[in-house]
Write a protein that holds these residues in place. Structure first.
Motif, PDB file in Angstrom:
ATOM      1  N   UNK A 165      18.500   5.846   6.411  1.00  0.00           N
ATOM      2  CA  UNK A 165      17.401   5.390   5.580  1.00  0.00           C
ATOM      3  C   UNK A 165      17.753   5.608   4.112  1.00  0.00           C
ATOM      4  N   UNK A 166      17.207   4.753   3.246  1.00  0.00           N
ATOM      5  CA  UNK A 166      17.503   4.848   1.815  1.00  0.00           C
ATOM      6  C   UNK A 166      16.242   5.157   1.025  1.00  0.00           C
ATOM      7  N   UNK A 167      16.365   6.081   0.085  1.00  0.00           N
ATOM      8  CA  UNK A 167      15.241   6.459  -0.752  1.00  0.00           C
ATOM      9  C   UNK A 167      14.745   5.264  -1.563  1.00  0.00           C
ATOM     10  N   UNK A 168      13.419   5.093  -1.627  1.00  0.00           N
ATOM     11  CA  UNK A 168      12.827   4.019  -2.410  1.00  0.00           C
ATOM     12  C   UNK A 168      11.703   4.597  -3.267  1.00  0.00           C
ATOM     13  N   UNK A 169      11.800   4.404  -4.572  1.00  0.00           N
ATOM     14  CA  UNK A 169      10.836   4.983  -5.502  1.00  0.00           C
ATOM     15  C   UNK A 169       9.420   4.446  -5.264  1.00  0.00           C
ATOM     16  N   UNK A 170       9.320   3.148  -4.976  1.00  0.00           N
ATOM     17  CA  UNK A 170       7.998   2.553  -4.753  1.00  0.00           C
ATOM     18  C   UNK A 170       7.333   3.141  -3.515  1.00  0.00           C
ATOM     19  N   UNK A 171       8.112   3.373  -2.453  1.00  0.00           N
ATOM     20  CA  UNK A 171       7.537   3.949  -1.241  1.00  0.00           C
ATOM     21  C   UNK A 171       7.134   5.406  -1.443  1.00  0.00           C
ATOM     22  N   UNK A 172       7.825   6.109  -2.332  1.00  0.00           N
ATOM     23  CA  UNK A 172       7.392   7.468  -2.653  1.00  0.00           C
ATOM     24  C   UNK A 172       6.064   7.440  -3.410  1.00  0.00           C
ATOM     25  N   UNK A 173       5.893   6.423  -4.263  1.00  0.00           N
ATOM     26  CA  UNK A 173       4.609   6.241  -4.931  1.00  0.00           C
ATOM     27  C   UNK A 173       3.518   5.968  -3.898  1.00  0.00           C
ATOM     28  N   UNK A 174       3.843   5.139  -2.888  1.00  0.00           N
ATOM     29  CA  UNK A 174       2.883   4.864  -1.818  1.00  0.00           C
ATOM     30  C   UNK A 174       2.553   6.130  -1.037  1.00  0.00           C
TER      31      UNK A 174
ATOM     32  N   UNK B  13      -1.869   1.341  -0.288  1.00  0.00           N
ATOM     33  CA  UNK B  13      -0.931   2.190  -1.019  1.00  0.00           C
ATOM     34  C   UNK B  13       0.394   1.469  -1.266  1.00  0.00           C
ATOM     35  N   UNK B  14       0.888   0.797  -0.244  1.00  0.00           N
ATOM     36  CA  UNK B  14       2.157   0.081  -0.379  1.00  0.00           C
ATOM     37  C   UNK B  14       1.998  -1.114  -1.313  1.00  0.00           C
ATOM     38  N   UNK B  15       0.882  -1.829  -1.192  1.00  0.00           N
ATOM     39  CA  UNK B  15       0.624  -2.957  -2.081  1.00  0.00           C
ATOM     40  C   UNK B  15       0.511  -2.493  -3.524  1.00  0.00           C
ATOM     41  N   UNK B  16      -0.188  -1.392  -3.743  1.00  0.00           N
ATOM     42  CA  UNK B  16      -0.332  -0.856  -5.101  1.00  0.00           C
ATOM     43  C   UNK B  16       1.004  -0.453  -5.706  1.00  0.00           C
ATOM     44  N   UNK B  17       1.926  -0.032  -4.858  1.00  0.00           N
ATOM     45  CA  UNK B  17       3.230   0.433  -5.345  1.00  0.00           C
ATOM     46  C   UNK B  17       4.142  -0.714  -5.765  1.00  0.00           C
ATOM     47  N   UNK B  18       3.780  -1.947  -5.349  1.00  0.00           N
ATOM     48  CA  UNK B  18       4.612  -3.104  -5.687  1.00  0.00           C
ATOM     49  C   UNK B  18       5.695  -3.406  -4.679  1.00  0.00           C
ATOM     50  N   UNK B  19       5.745  -2.655  -3.585  1.00  0.00           N
ATOM     51  CA  UNK B  19       6.750  -2.899  -2.542  1.00  0.00           C
ATOM     52  C   UNK B  19       6.214  -3.965  -1.598  1.00  0.00           C
ATOM     53  N   UNK B  20       7.035  -4.977  -1.312  1.00  0.00           N
ATOM     54  CA  UNK B  20       6.640  -6.040  -0.394  1.00  0.00           C
ATOM     55  C   UNK B  20       7.304  -5.786   0.948  1.00  0.00           C
TER      56      UNK B  20
ATOM     57  N   UNK C 280      -0.448  -9.149  -4.812  1.00  0.00           N
ATOM     58  CA  UNK C 280      -1.494  -9.516  -3.861  1.00  0.00           C
ATOM     59  C   UNK C 280      -1.032  -9.190  -2.452  1.00  0.00           C
ATOM     60  N   UNK C 281      -1.974  -9.095  -1.527  1.00  0.00           N
ATOM     61  CA  UNK C 281      -1.605  -8.800  -0.141  1.00  0.00           C
ATOM     62  C   UNK C 281      -0.838  -9.956   0.485  1.00  0.00           C
ATOM     63  N   UNK C 282      -1.219 -11.208   0.129  1.00  0.00           N
ATOM     64  CA  UNK C 282      -0.557 -12.373   0.722  1.00  0.00           C
ATOM     65  C   UNK C 282       0.834 -12.611   0.141  1.00  0.00           C
ATOM     66  N   UNK C 283       1.027 -12.284  -1.127  1.00  0.00           N
ATOM     67  CA  UNK C 283       2.313 -12.364  -1.829  1.00  0.00           C
ATOM     68  C   UNK C 283       2.780 -13.790  -2.110  1.00  0.00           C
TER      69      UNK C 283
END
Length: 260
Positions: free
Chosen positions: A29-38, A51-58, A247-250
């Protein structure tokens, strides 16, 4: 990456690489800054999807792990092995984020989604057009209504402008509606894009699909959308998408159909 994240990541990768019940070890697994924010938001009580949407990770796929009563690295490894071994073996999950607060650890694992932005918009439109024309050539039943084979559609620049304008409008305002944010109708948008006089206009929209194949599958599964694709009165089509990763739909898609 701080030490509070390094320990959970190392523990997760240790179990992932050990295999589970004789399973072959996967890639780390690889560290991801956005997922740590989530993960930090999870610790604050925010639901996973938000949480994941707010972090900007799709994410194409994601899951959360929660460890309670962690007293050290060895205990963390034990809890991961006994509770989440199968999850850690999932080869689709690639990215990792975590938040540790005292004896509590929140982990987010995800697989990144592949959005159309990485591809040429014309190539995406052509792929959808090819699928549309293949379906029209074969004939199809849309719900309870059978449709005979129909002549192929041609891509039209004006209809594509109308489709892009509406996809962009939906993405900008995070709305999913045939009515534009300015109250425009499909016919009005087609006229505004310079198509000129028309006998008939139709529109398909979609949100959340990440590939041409996925969006076509959804349209064909819906009788009204399928009927537009198969309608022999249409001769021209415009195809476009727009993205808003906040957005959730992206991804927001539009097909505009018409005939002079």
């Amino acid at each position: 990456m701080n030490l509070a994240v390094a320990a959970p990541l190392n523990a997760a990768n240790f179990e992932r690489m050990q295999g589970c019940g004789g399973a072959s070890p996967g890639k780390p697994l690889y560290y991801n800054l956005s997922l740590s924010s989530a993960a930090r938001q999870l610790a604050d009580g925010v639901p996973l999807q938000s949480a994941v949407s707010n972090s900007g990770y799709l994410a194409a796929k994601l899951t959360e792990l929660h460890l309670s009563g962690v007293t050290g690295d060895a205990e963390m490894q034990r809890l991961l092995a006994t509770r989440y071994c199968q999850t850690l073996q999932d080869p689709q999950l690639q990215d990792f984020g975590a938040e540790q607060r005292g004896r509590e650890v929140w982990v987010v694992l995800a697989a990144p989604a592949s959005v159309p932005a990485a591809r040429d918009a014309r190539a995406v439109a052509q792929e959808i057009l090819d699928q549309v024309n293949a379906v029209r050539a074969a004939g199809r039943r849309c719900g309870a209504t059978p449709f005979k084979p129909a002549a192929p559609l041609s891509l039209d620049a004006s209809l594509t402008r109308a489709a892009l304008a509406h996809s962009t409008d939906m993405a900008t305002h995070d709305r999913f509606d045939h009515q534009g944010s300015d109250s425009s109708t499909p016919a009005k948008r087609v006229e505004r894009a310079g198509f000129g006089q028309h006998r008939i206009v139709g529109e398909n929209i979609a949100a959340g699909a990440m590939t041409p194949g996925e969006v076509m599958k959804g349209w064909l599964a819906s009788p009204p959308h399928c009927a537009n694709i198969m309608d022999g009165r249409f001769t021209l089509i415009g195809i476009a998408y727009a993205e808003n990763l906040r957005t959730r739909s992206a991804v927001f898609w539009t097909q505009d159909f018409a005939a002079h």
